[in-house]
Design an enzyme around this catalytic site. Structure first.
Site, PDB file in Angstrom:
ATOM      1  N   CYS A 148      15.758  19.222  40.578  1.00 22.39           N
ATOM      2  CA  CYS A 148      14.392  19.373  40.100  1.00 22.39           C
ATOM      3  C   CYS A 148      13.413  19.392  41.272  1.00 22.39           C
ATOM      4  O   CYS A 148      13.799  19.377  42.429  1.00 22.39           O
ATOM      5  CB  CYS A 148      14.037  18.211  39.173  1.00 22.39           C
ATOM      6  SG  CYS A 148      15.218  17.956  37.840  1.00 22.39           S
TER       7      CYS A 148
ATOM      8  N   ILE B  50      20.853  20.493  34.359  1.00 24.27           N
ATOM      9  CA  ILE B  50      22.240  20.575  34.810  1.00 24.27           C
ATOM     10  C   ILE B  50      23.128  19.603  34.032  1.00 24.27           C
ATOM     11  O   ILE B  50      24.212  19.945  33.601  1.00 24.27           O
ATOM     12  CB  ILE B  50      22.356  20.273  36.323  1.00 24.27           C
ATOM     13  CG1 ILE B  50      21.462  21.219  37.141  1.00 24.27           C
ATOM     14  CG2 ILE B  50      23.806  20.345  36.783  1.00 24.27           C
ATOM     15  CD1 ILE B  50      21.831  22.673  37.065  1.00 24.27           C
TER      16      ILE B  50
ATOM     17  N   ASN C 171      14.844  13.825  41.662  1.00 22.82           N
ATOM     18  CA  ASN C 171      15.355  15.124  42.090  1.00 22.82           C
ATOM     19  C   ASN C 171      16.733  14.914  42.693  1.00 22.82           C
ATOM     20  O   ASN C 171      16.871  14.183  43.676  1.00 22.82           O
ATOM     21  CB  ASN C 171      14.418  15.744  43.137  1.00 22.82           C
ATOM     22  CG  ASN C 171      15.023  16.974  43.798  1.00 22.82           C
ATOM     23  OD1 ASN C 171      15.770  17.704  43.192  1.00 22.82           O
ATOM     24  ND2 ASN C 171      14.682  17.193  45.064  1.00 22.82           N
ATOM     25  N   GLY C 172      17.761  15.527  42.097  1.00 24.35           N
ATOM     26  CA  GLY C 172      19.088  15.421  42.680  1.00 24.35           C
ATOM     27  C   GLY C 172      20.159  15.161  41.651  1.00 24.35           C
ATOM     28  O   GLY C 172      19.996  15.399  40.459  1.00 24.35           O
ATOM     29  N   GLU C 173      21.294  14.652  42.152  1.00 19.53           N
ATOM     30  CA  GLU C 173      22.422  14.303  41.295  1.00 19.53           C
ATOM     31  C   GLU C 173      23.049  13.009  41.810  1.00 19.53           C
ATOM     32  O   GLU C 173      23.210  12.835  43.023  1.00 19.53           O
ATOM     33  CB  GLU C 173      23.500  15.399  41.314  1.00 19.53           C
ATOM     34  CG  GLU C 173      23.015  16.791  40.946  1.00 19.53           C
ATOM     35  CD  GLU C 173      22.666  16.948  39.480  1.00 19.53           C
ATOM     36  OE1 GLU C 173      22.991  16.040  38.684  1.00 19.53           O
ATOM     37  OE2 GLU C 173      22.052  17.974  39.127  1.00 19.53           O
TER      38      GLU C 173
ATOM     39  N   ASP D 290      22.110  11.026  34.423  1.00 25.38           N
ATOM     40  CA  ASP D 290      22.179  10.159  35.597  1.00 25.38           C
ATOM     41  C   ASP D 290      20.822   9.553  35.922  1.00 25.38           C
ATOM     42  O   ASP D 290      20.738   8.525  36.585  1.00 25.38           O
ATOM     43  CB  ASP D 290      22.750  10.903  36.804  1.00 25.38           C
ATOM     44  CG  ASP D 290      22.054  12.220  37.114  1.00 25.38           C
ATOM     45  OD1 ASP D 290      21.236  12.672  36.289  1.00 25.38           O
ATOM     46  OD2 ASP D 290      22.324  12.811  38.172  1.00 25.38           O
TER      47      ASP D 290
END
Length: 627
Positions: free
Chosen positions: A2, A53, A75-77, A100
């Site tokens: 994001c 995602i 922002n991220g995983e 997550d």
């Protein structure tokens, strides 16, 4: 994946703040075209753009904890979120989603500032505690995901990209002109500063706390070598193979299709091969040029055929290259003259037609010893071991007086220096700062570029030189060049890029491998190549790194593109900062074949394009998402 942005101040009108933060998020809408969300109170405004995602329906942000006191944008995983979730459920926490993101909220409730060190993934996040009026945030240990901030006169701005700050009326946009010499030498500023005055990067492995206008930044993780000499090369190859297999599996977690970038090198081939074991028809994406000597496509497509995965390729011509570079300088936020960003942009653009997520091979060189200069460092390490320092100093002093063609002159000169003084990336564009300064209209009294790297070398002065270079590269080159362009070029096309070599478990392996199994006098990535050789065709495992070569050297000698650059070299921006006569001499010498000046030309040209976009026109160019 994001885009996040927002601001905090002692007080503001909530309705006005909502309009402002939406404008900030709109400027990075391409990072998250699937949705948007906002939180605003009388002190804070948070904005989020979402690329869906994981948990496509339930992962909307901003997200709140049960009592609504904590709010997060992310922002991220987080690849270990399922393990952390199970631990938190056992501790009594209740989850409302499968995302997550929610792990960050309950993790902060449970562990506070210890949360970032527990996370395995790529991330930046911000949590606002409404009760204590405290903001907390962090960036992943490698700095895969970007985070910028501006904290001036009680206004705290933050975001995934600097350009989001342009929509805030309190942001004072100024060029950090004193850093222009470093940009020209190195391609980036090798510390927390940016080309915008008072805008800073939050370094990888750092967290921050903001409260009542005060911001504190702390390191939460330190990359430290802990070499294990007890294992053989074959044992390390097996450990790399097993750990990498698990990392790739973790990086494939998604509720959408995952593809792979594929170049001609061992790193991306290793990734594609590993993914193909569990996903036989994984799509691989490659990019090249009609000029075959610069193109990696034949190698990539041959490998794809050998392992039986679909190969989707596109080519870039000179017109596309030059036209895209202007848009790319906008996406980058800061000027960056690395020509490899252009094919990467087109590669991501093509991949996004088919998938939302790709895996790539970034980080393998820094972690496992993949650059030729690490081999050079092995030679210097041996030289220092055999020749006492006073003799090396004397030999260097004598060698400086020898003619340029004398064989061994540069080795003797550099051998008399400290590792930070001979660090090649410090003078990446101009070997001599005095040459660089001829082009500048002002004397910035800038220190030699290598002095910016000395603090990094000082932190690891007890390590051998090749290992020092790797550690410094992880904290500078990889962070400020490799990962920055990977993030920007993928997100410019609303594509999530994941890097399974840059994983906590892979890092732990890399930090344990003895130097002799990382780089030798002639060979790079010794253990990694050995592991790859057992999995890949021998021709791939031993193939030399090309690194997105481009025909720019040749194109700049063609009238059409020469004239494009010449127009900028005689324009008002060039007149403001540079000695235009020297610029034209540089360009003409290259066109006539008297010198190869491509890297220098592109550094000036990229800065001029960037400055026009951000300080002359102050608007996104045509072709940017949302225009």
């Amino acid at each position: 994946m994001c885009g996040i942005t927002g601001f905090a101040e002692r007080s503001h009108d909530a309705e006005t703040a909502r309009k402002i933060v939406k404008g900030m998020a709109d400027l990075i809408a391409y990072r998250g075209p699937d949705g948007e969300g906002y939180y605003v109170d009388d002190q804070v405004a948070l904005g989020h753009r979402r690329l869906s995602i994981i948990d496509l329906e339930g992962g909307k942000q901003p997200m709140f904890n049960e009592d609504g006191n904590l709010v997060v944008i992310f922002n991220g995983e987080i690849y270990n979120f399922q393990d952390l979730r199970a631990e938190l459920v056992s501790a009594g926490h209740t989850f409302a989603t499968k995302s997550d993101t929610e792990v960050l909220l309950h993790g902060y409730e449970q562990w506070g500032k210890e949360l970032p060190a527990r996370l395995r993934g790529m991330f930046t996040f911000v949590i606002w505690d409404r009760a204590s009026h405290t903001m907390f945030g962090a960036r992943d240990i490698f700095g895969i995901k970007p985070f910028y901030y501006y904290n001036v006169d009680g206004l705290f701005l933050f975001g995934s990209e600097i350009k989001s700050f342009l929509a805030h009326p309190g942001f004072k946009k100024e060029l950090n002109e004193e850093r222009l010499p470093e940009y020209l030498s190195i391609e980036y500023i090798p510390n927390e500063e940016t080309m915008f005055r008072n805008v800073f990067k939050l370094p990888g492995a750092h967290m921050f706390t903001w409260k009542d206008g005060r911001m504190t930044v702390e390191r939460y993780y330190d990359i430290q070598y802990h070499v294990d000499e007890s294992k053989s090369l074959q044992e390390w190859e097996k450990i790399i193979t097993d750990t990498f297999s698990e990392s790739v599996a973790a990086h494939q977690i998604a509720d959408v299709e995952v593809g792979c970038f594929l170049s001609s090198g061992v790193d991306s081939s290793f990734v594609v091969n590993e993914v193909a074991k569990g996903t036989p028809h994984v799509k691989s994406f490659s990019v090249g040029y009609a000029e075959e000597k610069y193109s990696e496509l034949p190698y990539a497509q041959e490998f794809s055929r050998e392992i039986g995965v679909p190969s989707i390729a596109n080519q870039v011509d000179a017109d596309q290259f030059f036209e895209a570079n202007r848009v790319i300088q906008w996406y980058l936020d800061e000027p960056m003259p690395n020509p490899a960003e252009v094919p990467l942009y087109f590669l991501a653009q093509n991949a996004r037609k088919y998938v939302k997520v790709v895996l790539s091979g970034e980080g393998a060189d820094e972690l496992f010893g993949g650059y030729p200069m690490y081999c050079q460092a092995v030679h210097f390490m041996d030289y220092e071991r055999k020749v006492p320092k006073p003799l090396r100093k004397c030999a260097g002093k004598i060698a400086r007086k020898l003619p340029e063609g004398f064989k061994g002159k540069h080795f003797l000169v550099r051998g008399s220096q400290e590792p930070w003084q001979r660090y090649l990336r410090a003078n990446y564009v101009f070997a001599d700062p005095a040459e660089r300064d001829r082009y500048l209209k002002k004397d910035y009294h800038s220190p030699r570029p290598e002095t910016f790297f000395k603090p990094y070398f000082d932190k690891v002065s007890g390590l051998d030189e090749p290992t020092q270079l790797q550690w410094v590269d992880m904290h500078t080159w990889m962070l400020y060049d490799i990962l920055l362009k990977a993030d920007r070029m993928s997100m410019a096309n609303s594509l999530e890029l994941r890097v399974p070599f840059l994983d906590r478990e892979m890092l732990d392996v890399a930090l344990s491998i003895p130097q002799r199994y990382r780089s030798g006098k002639e060979e790079t990535k010794i253990a990694l190549r050995g592991a790859a050789l057992k999995q890949l065709p021998e021709s791939v495992a031993h193939r030399k790194k090309l690194g997105f070569p481009v025909p720019l050297n040749d194109w700049l000698r063609e009238d059409k593109y020469y004239n494009m650059v010449r127009e900028k070299f005689t324009g008002p921006v060039a007149e403001q900062f540079f000695n235009t006569g020297e610029l034209l001499r540089l360009l003409d010498d290259h066109k006539a074949g008297r010198a190869k000046n491509m890297t220098k030309i592109w550094s000036f040209y990229s800065f001029i394009l960037w400055y026009e976009l951000y300080f002359v026109n102050s608007a996104p160019p045509a072709g940017v998402y949302g225009k």
